[in-house]
Design a protein around this motif. Structure first.
Motif, PDB file in Angstrom:
ATOM      1  N   PRO A  49      64.476   3.301  37.323  1.00 48.52           N
ATOM      2  CA  PRO A  49      64.151   2.724  38.652  1.00 48.52           C
ATOM      3  C   PRO A  49      63.898   1.223  38.633  1.00 48.52           C
ATOM      4  N   SER A  50      63.124   0.742  37.683  1.00 44.27           N
ATOM      5  CA  SER A  50      62.784  -0.685  37.676  1.00 44.27           C
ATOM      6  C   SER A  50      64.009  -1.547  37.390  1.00 44.27           C
ATOM      7  N   ALA A  51      64.939  -1.037  36.536  1.00 41.07           N
ATOM      8  CA  ALA A  51      66.154  -1.795  36.237  1.00 41.07           C
ATOM      9  C   ALA A  51      67.050  -1.878  37.479  1.00 41.07           C
ATOM     10  N   ARG A  52      67.110  -0.792  38.239  1.00 43.07           N
ATOM     11  CA  ARG A  52      67.906  -0.835  39.469  1.00 43.07           C
ATOM     12  C   ARG A  52      67.286  -1.807  40.473  1.00 43.07           C
ATOM     13  N   ALA A  53      65.967  -1.748  40.639  1.00 42.10           N
ATOM     14  CA  ALA A  53      65.303  -2.619  41.598  1.00 42.10           C
ATOM     15  C   ALA A  53      65.472  -4.096  41.240  1.00 42.10           C
ATOM     16  N   ALA A  54      65.538  -4.385  39.939  1.00 39.19           N
ATOM     17  CA  ALA A  54      65.675  -5.777  39.487  1.00 39.19           C
ATOM     18  C   ALA A  54      67.125  -6.242  39.459  1.00 39.19           C
ATOM     19  N   GLY A  55      68.062  -5.338  39.724  1.00 39.31           N
ATOM     20  CA  GLY A  55      69.478  -5.726  39.714  1.00 39.31           C
ATOM     21  C   GLY A  55      70.066  -5.836  38.318  1.00 39.31           C
ATOM     22  N   LEU A  56      69.490  -5.101  37.365  1.00 37.36           N
ATOM     23  CA  LEU A  56      69.990  -5.183  35.990  1.00 37.36           C
ATOM     24  C   LEU A  56      71.151  -4.244  35.719  1.00 37.36           C
ATOM     25  N   LEU A  57      71.457  -3.345  36.632  1.00 35.04           N
ATOM     26  CA  LEU A  57      72.523  -2.392  36.384  1.00 35.04           C
ATOM     27  C   LEU A  57      73.880  -3.058  36.610  1.00 35.04           C
ATOM     28  N   LEU A  63      50.191   2.148  31.390  1.00 37.08           N
ATOM     29  CA  LEU A  63      50.670   3.450  30.919  1.00 37.08           C
ATOM     30  C   LEU A  63      51.107   4.344  32.077  1.00 37.08           C
ATOM     31  N   ASP A  64      50.309   4.389  33.123  1.00 37.38           N
ATOM     32  CA  ASP A  64      50.629   5.241  34.271  1.00 37.38           C
ATOM     33  C   ASP A  64      51.979   4.885  34.871  1.00 37.38           C
ATOM     34  N   ARG A  65      52.299   3.610  34.898  1.00 37.48           N
ATOM     35  CA  ARG A  65      53.522   3.159  35.544  1.00 37.48           C
ATOM     36  C   ARG A  65      54.721   3.127  34.603  1.00 37.48           C
ATOM     37  N   LEU A  66      54.485   2.989  33.328  1.00 39.87           N
ATOM     38  CA  LEU A  66      55.600   2.882  32.387  1.00 39.87           C
ATOM     39  C   LEU A  66      56.119   4.230  31.886  1.00 39.87           C
ATOM     40  N   GLU A  67      55.281   5.245  31.875  1.00 41.81           N
ATOM     41  CA  GLU A  67      55.715   6.526  31.314  1.00 41.81           C
ATOM     42  C   GLU A  67      56.985   7.051  31.989  1.00 41.81           C
ATOM     43  N   PRO A  68      57.080   7.108  33.330  1.00 40.51           N
ATOM     44  CA  PRO A  68      58.328   7.585  33.929  1.00 40.51           C
ATOM     45  C   PRO A  68      59.501   6.640  33.692  1.00 40.51           C
ATOM     46  N   GLU A  69      59.221   5.357  33.574  1.00 34.10           N
ATOM     47  CA  GLU A  69      60.282   4.393  33.293  1.00 34.10           C
ATOM     48  C   GLU A  69      60.851   4.610  31.889  1.00 34.10           C
TER      49      GLU A  69
END
Length: 335
Positions: free
Chosen positions: A326-334, A306-312
């Motif tokens: 942020p996580s999508a950019r880091a994973a190269g999904l954009l 929960l702590d990590r997913l809320e901002p995502e």
């Protein structure tokens, strides 16, 4: 160890270790703890304190309840004694025996447990019978699938077997309050569709209602996409999709349960680009640590997630297709 080697070692063990396998002497029936399970009934003469954890995630429940397991079944990940970061502080200096692969009857017996917790372990009925000659074996409730026990149901069951019921209720209330606070903080997300999806080995699928990851989203107030709800559930917790049609996972929020090693495969998934969730930036990528927290779905791992997913989630559901998750950019999904 091969299956034939395992069978041989078990036969040798049974013939040479009758004293370890003797059935425990039970107290008067009125004071026994009894649990219906998938393979019959588990009977404990009293709450147990020396416990072996064979379920792939049951170490979390035991540690949360203040019970240090003497043996832990390894699931996956590179973490000491099979205990992930959200639970390491509760392990302290303890050094439980870590078991990998097929359950070793000899190893379990050598640990002299008073209770074997095997909920969500996938052991067979034959293995259950052998283990039950060492100590009472706590399986999942017969109403639940092998890997589908709700976290609170499982916690209460283990707590009753270890005499820690009061602690369990405190923990359950705390996690329930966390979920309630999340829903209150984000009223606009309530009722929106969300799905936890996976892609591995060329196959794409989603986790269904009986799974810990899907239940996590439901606790937050999300609902599954209608088309996904209509699909056949496999083994009680997931479904697979046609490579030509990923539309059943096209939700308001698409959460990829994955790892850094598989990020490129997801990014290169051609039909993913037909999804509105992809085009509008509503994808969240869970690396191995966060995916592990979601997959464990335990009283300890869910607050961590929960702590990590809320901002995502906030970035994905802000209504702005140009905002970056942020996580999508880091994973190269954009794009």
């Amino acid at each position: 160890m091969t299956s034939s080697d395992a069978a041989l070692s078990r036969r040798s063990f049974l013939s040479g270790s009758a004293c370890l396998l003797a059935a425990p002497t039970l107290s008067a029936a009125g004071s026994d703890l009894r649990f219906e399970n998938t393979f019959g009934e588990t009977v404990l003469p009293a709450p147990a304190s020396r416990v072996v954890s064979l379920g792939y995630n049951t170490q979390d429940a035991l540690l949360a309840l203040g019970v240090l397991p003497v043996g832990i079944r390894y699931w996956y990940g590179d973490h000491p004694y099979g205990v992930w970061p959200w639970a390491q502080h509760l392990l302290g200096a303890a050094q439980p025996t870590m078991m990998t692969g097929e359950v070793s009857i000899e190893t379990v017996a050598s640990l002299a447990p008073g209770l074997i917790v095997a909920s969500g372990s996938g052991i067979s009925e034959a293995e259950y019978a052998l283990l039950s000659r060492i100590a009472p074996v706590l399986m999942q409730d017969p109403a639940q699938s092998t890997y589908g026990s709700p976290w609170d149901v499982e916690l209460r069951r283990i707590a009753r077997a270890t005499g820690t019921e009061a602690r369990a209720e405190t923990l359950i209330s705390a996690v329930r309050n966390r979920f309630a606070a999340f829903r209150t903080a984000h009223p606009g997300w309530q009722g929106q569709s969300a799905v936890c999806a996976w892609h591995d080995g060329g196959q794409t699928g989603a986790f269904m209602g009986g799974d810990t990851r899907a239940r996590f989203l439901a606790e937050l107030g999300f609902t599954p996409p209608e088309r996904l709800s209509e699909m056949q559930v496999i083994d009680g917790f997931y479904t697979s999709l046609s490579p030509e049609d990923l539309s059943p996972i096209d939700a308001d929020l698409l959460v990829w349960i994955s790892s850094e090693e598989r990020a490129a495969d997801i990014a290169g998934l051609a039909m993913r680009r037909t999804l509105r969730a992809c085009a509008e930036g509503r994808e969240v990528f869970c690396d191995e640590l966060l995916a592990g927290a979601m997959s464990f779905g335990s009283v300890l791992s869910m607050p961590f997630a929960l702590d990590r997913l809320e901002p995502e989630f906030a970035a994905a559901l802000d209504g702005d297709p140009e905002s970056i998750v942020p996580s999508a950019r880091a994973a190269g999904l954009l794009r």
